[in-house]
Design an enzyme around this catalytic site. Structure first.
Site, PDB file in Angstrom:
ATOM      1  CB  SER A  26      10.581  -7.539  17.454  1.00 59.06           C
ATOM      2  OG  SER A  26      11.536  -6.168  17.873  1.00 59.06           O
ATOM      3  CG  HIS A  66      13.319  -6.903  12.892  1.00 57.29           C
ATOM      4  ND1 HIS A  66      13.868  -7.780  13.906  1.00 57.29           N
ATOM      5  CD2 HIS A  66      12.492  -6.083  13.748  1.00 57.29           C
ATOM      6  CE1 HIS A  66      13.484  -7.821  15.079  1.00 57.29           C
ATOM      7  NE2 HIS A  66      12.333  -6.870  14.959  1.00 57.29           N
ATOM      8  CG  ASP A  70      17.026  -8.515  12.602  1.00 54.58           C
ATOM      9  OD1 ASP A  70      16.901  -7.325  12.775  1.00 54.58           O
ATOM     10  OD2 ASP A  70      16.263  -9.410  13.313  1.00 54.58           O
TER      11      ASP A  70
END
EC number: 3.1.1.-
Length: 304
Positions: free
Chosen positions: A171, A281, A228
């Site tokens: 991320s 995610h 995601d």
């Protein structure tokens, strides 16, 4: 990059529509996917270290073993400043692992919504081609840590008689990791061994993406899990562009993965509805769970 998805997207849109486009949209690849030609065990190891960067409990337990790695050093409190761990791994060498967004820290979240494109930092601007732009928030998070990280990586390379330096992150940590991978390749003796980045958002403009491809090429491995949404921001219409050759895990959290050649490949992640939450995610990447603050701490190698 796991601030509440709806809030994050709205803030992203507001910031972007109030500013100028970085540069015209670049082309998309239409190449068909291929089998992943890399050692999957290394992805499993790297994903487990990306998860460990989220862990506050035991963050300074130097000597902690995760797979074939040993935790050597940590900087950043994970809230005011992003955490960065340095490990020594038998398979990956010295590993620099960047923490992703701490969803309960406004300081961490703020990095995710500073979408303004800026020049590369003065530390490394000279190495980039003219016209390179990167996202302000990601670069700010990276440069908060870079000087002390470089110092300690060089120290541990000498202590461990190690030439390999690998980068990982998830991320926001993946975005920092891409900037770090380039920085290591450009400024550190011995350069970059490999980079494993999970749930990577777009970091820079096409000039940046092209220079990433030219500089680190297939040393870079970046991975998207299912639907995601994070890899789709910042949006391409505002000039942001991914580097080449992502790996798509689909269905999410499965052991079915393929490599999609070229930049912004039209197949793969662009063909399915996006998960507006975080279940893809924050998921299972090559059998290792990356769950952010809710993930396993200490991290676990595989087993999922």
């Amino acid at each position: 990059m796991i601030v509440g998805p709806v809030i994050s997207l709205l803030l992203s849109y507001f910031v972007l529509v109030s500013g100028a486009s970085i540069e015209p949209r670049a082309a998309k690849s239409t190449d068909q996917p291929v089998d992943v030609p890399y050692d999957i065990d290394e992805f499993t190891q790297a994903a487990s270290l990306a998860q460990q960067a989220y862990c506050t409990k035991g963050a300074h337990d130097y000597g902690l073993k995760i797979g074939d790695s040993t935790l050597l050093w940590t900087t950043g409190d994970g809230s005011l400043k992003q955490r960065v761990n340095v490990h020594h791994s038998e398979s990956l060498g010295i590993v620099v692992a960047f923490q992703g967004t701490n969803s309960i820290s406004p300081f961490s979240d703020f990095h995710d919504i500073q979408f303004r494109p800026v020049d590369p930092d003065a530390r490394y601007k000279q190495y980039y081609p003219k016209g390179t732009k990167v996202m302000n928030g990601f670069q700010n998070a990276y440069t908060d840590d870079v000087d002390t990280v470089f110092k300690h990586v060089e120290k541990f390379k000498q202590e461990k008689n190690e030439t390999r330096v690998t980068v990982t992150g998830h991320s926001l940590g993946a975005a920092m990791g891409l900037l770090g991978s380039m920085d290591i390749a450009l400024r550190m003796n011995g350069g970059l061994h490999k980079a494993y980045l999970f749930g990577l958002p777009r970091v820079g403009n096409p000039t940046f993406a092209n220079f990433v491809d030219k500089t680190i090429g297939d040393k870079l491995h970046w991975v998207v899990n299912g639907g995601d949404w994070v890899p789709l921001v910042p949006p391409r219409p505002f000039g942001y562009q991914h580097p080449s050759n992502y790996i798509w895990i689909y269905p999410s959290n499965s052991d079915n993965w393929r490599l999609y050649p070229g930049q912004e490949n039209v197949h793969g992640m662009l063909t399915v509805p996006q998960d507006v939450g975080t279940s893809d995610h924050l998921g299972v990447y090559f059998h290792s769970k990356i769950g952010g603050r809710s993930g396993p701490c200490p991290s676990q190698l595989g087993g999922f």
